[in-house]
Write a protein that holds these residues in place. Structure first.
Motif, PDB file in Angstrom:
ATOM      1  N   PHE A  28       0.823  -1.342   0.026  1.00 10.89           N
ATOM      2  CA  PHE A  28      -0.004   0.002   0.004  1.00 10.89           C
ATOM      3  C   PHE A  28       0.954   1.185  -0.055  1.00 10.89           C
ATOM      4  O   PHE A  28       0.595   2.112  -0.832  1.00 10.89           O
ATOM      5  CB  PHE A  28      -0.922   0.036   1.319  1.00 10.89           C
ATOM      6  N   LYS A  29       1.613   1.429   0.821  1.00 13.49           N
ATOM      7  CA  LYS A  29       2.632   2.609   0.876  1.00 13.49           C
ATOM      8  C   LYS A  29       3.626   2.727  -0.390  1.00 13.49           C
ATOM      9  O   LYS A  29       3.770   3.833  -0.693  1.00 13.49           O
ATOM     10  CB  LYS A  29       3.290   2.671   2.291  1.00 13.49           C
ATOM     11  N   ASN A  30       4.089   1.562  -0.810  1.00 11.57           N
ATOM     12  CA  ASN A  30       5.128   1.835  -1.789  1.00 11.57           C
ATOM     13  C   ASN A  30       4.719   1.612  -3.189  1.00 11.57           C
ATOM     14  O   ASN A  30       5.307   2.430  -4.140  1.00 11.57           O
ATOM     15  CB  ASN A  30       6.360   0.687  -1.385  1.00 11.57           C
ATOM     16  N   LEU A  31       3.784   0.441  -3.297  1.00 15.85           N
ATOM     17  CA  LEU A  31       3.571   0.303  -4.761  1.00 15.85           C
ATOM     18  C   LEU A  31       2.051   1.291  -5.138  1.00 15.85           C
ATOM     19  O   LEU A  31       1.668   1.600  -6.249  1.00 15.85           O
ATOM     20  CB  LEU A  31       3.219  -1.107  -5.037  1.00 15.85           C
ATOM     21  N   LEU A  32       1.108   1.427  -4.012  1.00 14.37           N
ATOM     22  CA  LEU A  32      -0.097   2.201  -4.501  1.00 14.37           C
ATOM     23  C   LEU A  32      -0.332   3.397  -3.791  1.00 14.37           C
ATOM     24  O   LEU A  32      -1.312   4.226  -4.157  1.00 14.37           O
ATOM     25  CB  LEU A  32      -1.066   1.205  -3.749  1.00 14.37           C
ATOM     26  N   ARG A  33       0.742   3.841  -2.963  1.00 12.39           N
ATOM     27  CA  ARG A  33       0.735   5.237  -2.205  1.00 12.39           C
ATOM     28  C   ARG A  33      -0.420   5.487  -1.367  1.00 12.39           C
ATOM     29  O   ARG A  33      -0.839   6.512  -1.566  1.00 12.39           O
ATOM     30  CB  ARG A  33       1.023   6.356  -3.417  1.00 12.39           C
ATOM     31  N   ILE A  34      -0.865   4.419  -0.839  1.00 15.68           N
ATOM     32  CA  ILE A  34      -2.020   4.781   0.101  1.00 15.68           C
ATOM     33  C   ILE A  34      -1.629   4.532   1.522  1.00 15.68           C
ATOM     34  O   ILE A  34      -1.105   3.282   1.724  1.00 15.68           O
ATOM     35  CB  ILE A  34      -3.105   3.495  -0.212  1.00 15.68           C
ATOM     36  N   GLU A  35      -1.534   5.343   2.336  1.00 10.26           N
ATOM     37  CA  GLU A  35      -1.292   5.496   3.590  1.00 10.26           C
ATOM     38  C   GLU A  35      -2.123   4.788   4.591  1.00 10.26           C
ATOM     39  O   GLU A  35      -1.783   3.830   5.618  1.00 10.26           O
ATOM     40  CB  GLU A  35      -0.911   7.014   4.160  1.00 10.26           C
ATOM     41  N   LYS A  36      -3.594   5.104   4.318  1.00  8.58           N
ATOM     42  CA  LYS A  36      -4.357   4.508   5.371  1.00  8.58           C
ATOM     43  C   LYS A  36      -5.721   3.691   4.614  1.00  8.58           C
ATOM     44  O   LYS A  36      -6.666   4.314   4.212  1.00  8.58           O
ATOM     45  CB  LYS A  36      -5.204   5.443   6.247  1.00  8.58           C
ATOM     46  N   PRO A  37      -5.132   2.394   4.093  1.00  7.00           N
ATOM     47  CA  PRO A  37      -6.195   1.747   3.485  1.00  7.00           C
ATOM     48  C   PRO A  37      -7.713   1.267   4.132  1.00  7.00           C
ATOM     49  O   PRO A  37      -7.407   1.055   5.246  1.00  7.00           O
ATOM     50  CB  PRO A  37      -5.566   0.421   3.041  1.00  7.00           C
ATOM     51  N   THR A  38      -8.693   1.172   3.630  1.00  4.31           N
ATOM     52  CA  THR A  38      -9.927   0.679   4.212  1.00  4.31           C
ATOM     53  C   THR A  38      -9.626  -0.705   4.073  1.00  4.31           C
ATOM     54  O   THR A  38      -9.210  -1.273   3.192  1.00  4.31           O
ATOM     55  CB  THR A  38     -11.274   1.193   3.586  1.00  4.31           C
TER      56      THR A  38
END
Length: 227
Positions: A28-38
């Motif tokens: 999430f953080k490195n490949l999708l750039r999402i810090e706080k996924p649901t």
């Protein structure tokens, strides 16, 4: 008692069975750039122990936890009050099904064949099964959560197909962690390569594996290229 987690920095502590939450966090953080996924945790079992979403919950993420074991959901309601916690099964249609209960709740299942192979059923009960579409609509979700954690002892393929069947309305999970190990008999286990290939057929990339669980990411959501 000595714990390996006591030697790790706080941000590197895992609550999953084999460190899956650290791998998922990296995706999430490195490949999708999402810090706080649901998240959507189906077959959630325990709110903390061997749980793939507690690390995210502790970091401020929120989601839906679903389990057919009422005691499990009672525990979620006590320990994860900011999540939506639902006592039901998930399937292709709304119905009532026989649920096989084991002393070790991680083995609980709706699948009679799996229950027979596992051995040691201590009770059965009739439990309501809902569709994922009904759950999302009832709780006013317009899209499926970012991360799907799935561990339902034999029902995973059926649930995945049910989720993919409503993707036109709710989209796809960006990341999926699913148990891909199955018991063949006493002390004998096998990797479920059919399930792995099934997810690939829906366009998912098999990102990583702990033998017990496999982690998939859909390339549609990637912010960086992976090969």
């Amino acid at each position: 008692m000595f714990s390996l987690s006591s030697l790790l920095p706080k941000n590197k502590i895992s609550f999953s069975q084999c460190g899956e939450d650290l791998l998922i966090d990296f995706v999430f953080k490195n490949l999708l750039r999402i810090e706080k996924p649901t998240f959507l945790d189906i077959g959630a079992n325990d709110p903390i122990v061997f749980n793939n979403t507690f690390r995210f919950y502790r970091n401020g993420c929120r989601g839906i936890n679903i389990d057919p074991n009422k005691e499990s959901i009672n525990s979620f309601n006590r320990k994860r009050k900011n999540d939506i916690n639902i006592h039901c099964g998930i399937g292709r249609k709304k119905e009532t099904k026989k649920f096989y209960i084991f002393e070790n709740s991680m083995l609980n299942t709706f699948d009679g064949e799996v229950a027979h192979i596992q051995g040691g059923v201590v009770a059965t009960e009739e439990v309501q099964v809902e569709t994922i579409a009904n759950v999302l609509r009832h709780h006013q979700f317009s899209a499926i959560p970012d991360f799907l954690s799935l561990d339902t002892e034999g029902m995973d393929k059926e649930i995945l197909e049910a989720i993919f069947s409503v993707s036109d309305e709710f989209g796809l999970p960006k990341v999926i962690c699913v148990e891909t190990i199955k018991k063949l008999g006493a002390g004998e286990w096998q990797k479920d390569l059919v399930l792995v290939e099934h997810l690939k057929s829906f366009g998912y990339i098999h990102h990583s594996d702990t033998f017990i669980n496999s982690i998939f990411v859909h390339p549609r959501f990637l912010k960086v290229k992976i090969h």
